[in-house]
Design a protein around this motif. Structure first.
Motif, PDB file in Angstrom:
ATOM      1  N   GLU A 130       0.837  -1.200   0.000  1.00  0.00           N
ATOM      2  CA  GLU A 130       0.000   0.000   0.000  1.00  0.00           C
ATOM      3  C   GLU A 130       0.872   1.250   0.000  1.00  0.00           C
ATOM      4  O   GLU A 130       1.814   1.376   0.775  1.00  0.00           O
ATOM      5  N   GLY A 131       0.575   2.150  -0.916  1.00  0.00           N
ATOM      6  CA  GLY A 131       1.305   3.410  -1.015  1.00  0.00           C
ATOM      7  C   GLY A 131       2.429   3.398  -2.033  1.00  0.00           C
ATOM      8  O   GLY A 131       2.957   4.454  -2.391  1.00  0.00           O
ATOM      9  N   ASP A 132       2.824   2.221  -2.532  1.00  0.00           N
ATOM     10  CA  ASP A 132       3.889   2.137  -3.533  1.00  0.00           C
ATOM     11  C   ASP A 132       3.473   2.829  -4.822  1.00  0.00           C
ATOM     12  O   ASP A 132       2.315   2.756  -5.256  1.00  0.00           O
ATOM     13  N   GLU A 133       4.440   3.492  -5.447  1.00  0.00           N
ATOM     14  CA  GLU A 133       4.215   4.093  -6.758  1.00  0.00           C
ATOM     15  C   GLU A 133       4.661   3.101  -7.829  1.00  0.00           C
ATOM     16  O   GLU A 133       5.787   2.611  -7.794  1.00  0.00           O
ATOM     17  N   VAL A 134       3.767   2.814  -8.758  1.00  0.00           N
ATOM     18  CA  VAL A 134       4.044   1.777  -9.750  1.00  0.00           C
ATOM     19  C   VAL A 134       3.653   2.238 -11.149  1.00  0.00           C
ATOM     20  O   VAL A 134       2.836   3.144 -11.320  1.00  0.00           O
ATOM     21  N   ILE A 135       4.270   1.616 -12.132  1.00  0.00           N
ATOM     22  CA  ILE A 135       3.829   1.724 -13.526  1.00  0.00           C
ATOM     23  C   ILE A 135       3.604   0.297 -14.013  1.00  0.00           C
ATOM     24  O   ILE A 135       4.498  -0.552 -13.901  1.00  0.00           O
ATOM     25  N   ILE A 136       2.422   0.029 -14.524  1.00  0.00           N
ATOM     26  CA  ILE A 136       2.046  -1.292 -15.005  1.00  0.00           C
ATOM     27  C   ILE A 136       2.055  -1.278 -16.527  1.00  0.00           C
ATOM     28  O   ILE A 136       1.544  -0.351 -17.158  1.00  0.00           O
ATOM     29  N   CYS A 137       2.613  -2.314 -17.125  1.00  0.00           N
ATOM     30  CA  CYS A 137       2.597  -2.474 -18.577  1.00  0.00           C
ATOM     31  C   CYS A 137       1.819  -3.739 -18.915  1.00  0.00           C
ATOM     32  O   CYS A 137       2.006  -4.777 -18.287  1.00  0.00           O
ATOM     33  N   GLY A 138       0.948  -3.661 -19.909  1.00  0.00           N
ATOM     34  CA  GLY A 138       0.238  -4.865 -20.322  1.00  0.00           C
ATOM     35  C   GLY A 138      -1.048  -4.581 -21.059  1.00  0.00           C
ATOM     36  O   GLY A 138      -1.353  -3.439 -21.422  1.00  0.00           O
ATOM     37  N   GLN A 139      -1.805  -5.651 -21.286  1.00  0.00           N
ATOM     38  CA  GLN A 139      -3.121  -5.547 -21.906  1.00  0.00           C
ATOM     39  C   GLN A 139      -4.170  -5.367 -20.809  1.00  0.00           C
ATOM     40  O   GLN A 139      -4.045  -5.921 -19.720  1.00  0.00           O
ATOM     41  N   PHE A 140      -5.227  -4.602 -21.121  1.00  0.00           N
ATOM     42  CA  PHE A 140      -6.292  -4.358 -20.164  1.00  0.00           C
ATOM     43  C   PHE A 140      -7.629  -4.712 -20.806  1.00  0.00           C
ATOM     44  O   PHE A 140      -7.756  -4.777 -22.033  1.00  0.00           O
ATOM     45  N   VAL A 141      -8.632  -4.957 -19.950  1.00  0.00           N
ATOM     46  CA  VAL A 141      -9.928  -5.417 -20.440  1.00  0.00           C
ATOM     47  C   VAL A 141     -11.043  -4.854 -19.555  1.00  0.00           C
ATOM     48  O   VAL A 141     -10.853  -4.663 -18.348  1.00  0.00           O
ATOM     49  N   TYR A 142     -12.205  -4.582 -20.173  1.00  0.00           N
ATOM     50  CA  TYR A 142     -13.394  -4.173 -19.418  1.00  0.00           C
ATOM     51  C   TYR A 142     -14.189  -5.449 -19.164  1.00  0.00           C
ATOM     52  O   TYR A 142     -15.095  -5.793 -19.909  1.00  0.00           O
ATOM     53  N   PHE A 143     -13.829  -6.165 -18.104  1.00  0.00           N
ATOM     54  CA  PHE A 143     -14.330  -7.509 -17.853  1.00  0.00           C
ATOM     55  C   PHE A 143     -15.840  -7.491 -17.604  1.00  0.00           C
ATOM     56  O   PHE A 143     -16.338  -6.816 -16.713  1.00  0.00           O
ATOM     57  N   LYS A 144     -16.551  -8.247 -18.454  1.00  0.00           N
ATOM     58  CA  LYS A 144     -18.012  -8.357 -18.382  1.00  0.00           C
ATOM     59  C   LYS A 144     -18.713  -7.002 -18.468  1.00  0.00           C
ATOM     60  O   LYS A 144     -19.888  -6.856 -18.089  1.00  0.00           O
ATOM     61  N   GLY A 145     -17.983  -5.989 -18.967  1.00  0.00           N
ATOM     62  CA  GLY A 145     -18.584  -4.670 -19.093  1.00  0.00           C
ATOM     63  C   GLY A 145     -18.802  -3.974 -17.768  1.00  0.00           C
ATOM     64  O   GLY A 145     -19.540  -2.976 -17.700  1.00  0.00           O
ATOM     65  N   SER A 146     -18.156  -4.471 -16.697  1.00  0.00           N
ATOM     66  CA  SER A 146     -18.387  -3.876 -15.385  1.00  0.00           C
ATOM     67  C   SER A 146     -17.113  -3.648 -14.566  1.00  0.00           C
ATOM     68  O   SER A 146     -17.116  -2.844 -13.637  1.00  0.00           O
ATOM     69  N   THR A 147     -16.036  -4.351 -14.897  1.00  0.00           N
ATOM     70  CA  THR A 147     -14.808  -4.247 -14.097  1.00  0.00           C
ATOM     71  C   THR A 147     -13.606  -3.946 -14.973  1.00  0.00           C
ATOM     72  O   THR A 147     -13.115  -4.829 -15.690  1.00  0.00           O
ATOM     73  N   PRO A 148     -13.093  -2.715 -14.946  1.00  0.00           N
ATOM     74  CA  PRO A 148     -11.842  -2.421 -15.663  1.00  0.00           C
ATOM     75  C   PRO A 148     -10.679  -3.085 -14.925  1.00  0.00           C
ATOM     76  O   PRO A 148     -10.539  -2.934 -13.708  1.00  0.00           O
ATOM     77  N   GLU A 149      -9.852  -3.833 -15.653  1.00  0.00           N
ATOM     78  CA  GLU A 149      -8.746  -4.531 -15.008  1.00  0.00           C
ATOM     79  C   GLU A 149      -7.687  -4.916 -16.036  1.00  0.00           C
ATOM     80  O   GLU A 149      -7.934  -4.879 -17.252  1.00  0.00           O
ATOM     81  N   SER A 150      -6.527  -5.298 -15.539  1.00  0.00           N
ATOM     82  CA  SER A 150      -5.501  -5.831 -16.434  1.00  0.00           C
ATOM     83  C   SER A 150      -5.887  -7.251 -16.812  1.00  0.00           C
ATOM     84  O   SER A 150      -6.437  -7.998 -15.996  1.00  0.00           O
ATOM     85  N   ALA A 151      -5.624  -7.623 -18.072  1.00  0.00           N
ATOM     86  CA  ALA A 151      -5.950  -8.978 -18.525  1.00  0.00           C
ATOM     87  C   ALA A 151      -5.089  -9.985 -17.769  1.00  0.00           C
ATOM     88  O   ALA A 151      -3.883  -9.787 -17.615  1.00  0.00           O
ATOM     89  N   ALA A 152      -5.689 -11.055 -17.305  1.00  0.00           N
ATOM     90  CA  ALA A 152      -4.993 -12.034 -16.464  1.00  0.00           C
ATOM     91  C   ALA A 152      -3.731 -12.549 -17.134  1.00  0.00           C
ATOM     92  O   ALA A 152      -3.751 -12.947 -18.302  1.00  0.00           O
ATOM     93  N   ASN A 153      -2.625 -12.497 -16.390  1.00  0.00           N
ATOM     94  CA  ASN A 153      -1.330 -13.007 -16.865  1.00  0.00           C
ATOM     95  C   ASN A 153      -0.811 -12.274 -18.094  1.00  0.00           C
ATOM     96  O   ASN A 153       0.032 -12.790 -18.818  1.00  0.00           O
ATOM     97  N   ASN A 154      -1.312 -11.084 -18.346  1.00  0.00           N
ATOM     98  CA  ASN A 154      -0.867 -10.310 -19.501  1.00  0.00           C
ATOM     99  C   ASN A 154      -0.436  -8.901 -19.101  1.00  0.00           C
ATOM    100  O   ASN A 154      -0.586  -7.953 -19.878  1.00  0.00           O
ATOM    101  N   SER A 155       0.077  -8.760 -17.874  1.00  0.00           N
ATOM    102  CA  SER A 155       0.621  -7.469 -17.450  1.00  0.00           C
ATOM    103  C   SER A 155       1.758  -7.712 -16.466  1.00  0.00           C
ATOM    104  O   SER A 155       1.908  -8.819 -15.917  1.00  0.00           O
TER     105      SER A 155
END
Length: 477
Positions: A130-155
């Motif tokens: 908690e509190g760490d500053e991060v940059i995430i690289c990868g594919q993202f998805v709007y899962f089921k049209g309700s949850t924005p998230e990174s695609a599983a195992n692709n970030s």
């Protein structure tokens, strides 16, 4: 006493009257009503390595994709809000939330994401907190049209509290290579192309036409001895970057795995089978619906005898069609051995081929390449040959043929080698073996051309009766 009581009543009425007056000014020391102090962070960034999206921009971008559609690779910067899972023992990934201000307001789910350098988290790594500053690289998805998230195992973590580990050492793109291939037996997808293709599929709807994917084994997850299958990952470069999940795959020729050492990390493979975009965020080969088409381990090759693309079959010559003449099933159409414009033409493994009096055999005859034959009538003598030279001299040619077990016929034809296209004068003898597989006698005939300098060959059926070729494998010096 009555006066005293009346005085109290008068004072109470006066107090009631004053508290009900709207125009009485509020004392300066009265508490004020609390205001909403939530800070709204405007979207910023372009999603690149040099200019990552902030979380607000990433959320807007992901929601704009539509339900269950994987994005291209983007970079997102934020602060860790909470960590829900840190799995070192099994998968080496973490699930956590980030936001622009480190609070739970407008947060983005980073789902099953790898560590720095796109490597698995280990017990020695500093976990995200908690509190760490991060940059995430990868594919993202709007899962089921309700949850924005990174695609599983692709970030993965590109930066953690200012520490940057680029999978490619900082130069160029983080992809191991450009998408290549067409997904066919003759031209398998590389992993980059397969990931792109599968990510574009509708969630959880598997393909009905198998695809071929070439790569290197990067991680073996499980060997299920009781079922004879293996679950593993492949990538283009053999690392754990940009992997494709091969779920419960079978061994060569779709047979069961009998031991875990039949497949090793670093092996070069071609996997064939149906694929699925599982849950809309995990591209994978469908379980129990795929197998190893070829395997090259420690310099030796297996798998019907070939590494990717070296075994020519009816399927490859159909998919590699280059001319206007079609290849029919169980009929030769208008093909005329005396008229080149009627010959069937195709390309295989970057080599041009031509043939006449050939077609696709029916399944009852093995489904291979059928070639007409006749011992005296040249107009009925089928052939095929390479119209362009091989890059180096031919070492051996191995031809596999099928004959139904109820037949007493033994395949009879000629193979010629030469220094120009369509040789017909230098016949080579074969070393032939045969075995019975189900309802077929399978003949394996190997021609040794290593004693000469030949870049061309012709298979000619100048004998009696049609032949049914299952596969042709050419090995060069």
């Amino acid at each position: 006493m009555k006066k005293l009581i009346y005085s109290f009543i008068a004072l109470a009425m006066a107090a009631f009257t004053l508290s009900g007056c709207e125009d009485v000014p509020m004392p300066y020391n009265m508490p004020t009503v609390a205001k909403d102090t939530t800070v709204v962070v405007p979207p910023a960034g372009t999603g690149t390595k040099e200019d990552p999206y902030n979380v607000a921009a990433a959320l807007a971008f992901i929601k704009g994709l539509g339900a269950d559609v994987n994005s291209s690779e983007i970079y997102v910067k934020g602060k860790v809000v909470s960590v829900t899972e840190f799995d070192v023992a099994n998968y080496g990934n973490a699930t956590y939330y980030i936001s622009d201000d480190g609070t739970s307001s407008n947060q983005l789910n980073i789902y099953r994401s790898k560590g720095l350098g796109n490597k698995k988290f280990t017990a020695d790594d500093t976990p995200v907190q908690e509190g760490d500053e991060v940059i995430i690289c990868g594919q993202f998805v709007y899962f089921k049209g309700s949850t924005p998230e990174s695609a599983a195992n692709n970030s993965y973590l590109y930066s953690h509290n200012g520490k940057v580990v680029d999978p490619n050492g900082g130069g160029g793109t983080d992809q191991p290579g450009d998408p290549q291939g067409s997904g066919t037996e003759a031209s398998p997808y590389n992993v980059a192309a397969a990931l792109k293709f599968i990510s574009g599929l509708e969630a959880d709807k598997k393909t009905t036409t198998p695809i071929y994917v070439k790569g290197k084994v990067s991680f073996i997850k499980e060997f299920a001895a009781s079922f004879g299958n293996m679950t593993y990952y492949i990538s283009d470069d053999g690392t754990e970057n940009n992997q494709l999940y091969v779920f419960r795959g079978k061994y060569l020729k779709n047979e069961k795995f009998t031991s875990q050492d039949q497949l090793k990390v670093g092996d070069e493979v071609v996997v064939v089978g149906n694929v699925v975009n599982y849950k809309g965020n995990t591209p994978e080969f469908n379980g129990n619906d795929n197998y190893l088409y070829s395997l090259k381990s420690n310099g030796s090759s297996e798998g019907g005898g070939e590494v990717s693309g070296s075994g020519m079959t009816a399927a490859t010559i159909i998919s590699g069609k280059t001319g206007s003449v079609a290849l029919d099933e169980n009929k030769y159409g208008s093909q005329d051995v005396a008229k080149e414009e009627t010959w069937y033409a195709w390309a295989f493994n970057s080599i041009d081929y031509k043939g006449a009096k050939i077609c696709k055999a029916t399944a009852s005859n093995g489904g291979g390449i059928q070639m007409q034959g006749h011992e005296s009538d040249a107009s009925k003598q089928g052939f095929l040959f390479n119209a362009a030279p091989f890059a180096s001299d031919i070492k051996t040619i191995t031809i596999t043929l099928k004959v139904v077990t109820s037949s007493t016929f033994t395949p009879s034809y000629s193979l010629y080698a030469g220094t120009a296209a369509h040789p017909t004068g230098n016949a080579i003898n074969a070393n032939s073996t045969n075995t019975t597989e189900g309802s077929f006698k399978v003949y394996t005939e190997t021609y040794d051309l290593s004693g000469g300098s030949y870049k061309y060959f012709t298979i000619a059926n100048d004998k009696k009766g049609a032949i049914y070729i299952d596969k042709i494998v050419v090995t060069l010096k």
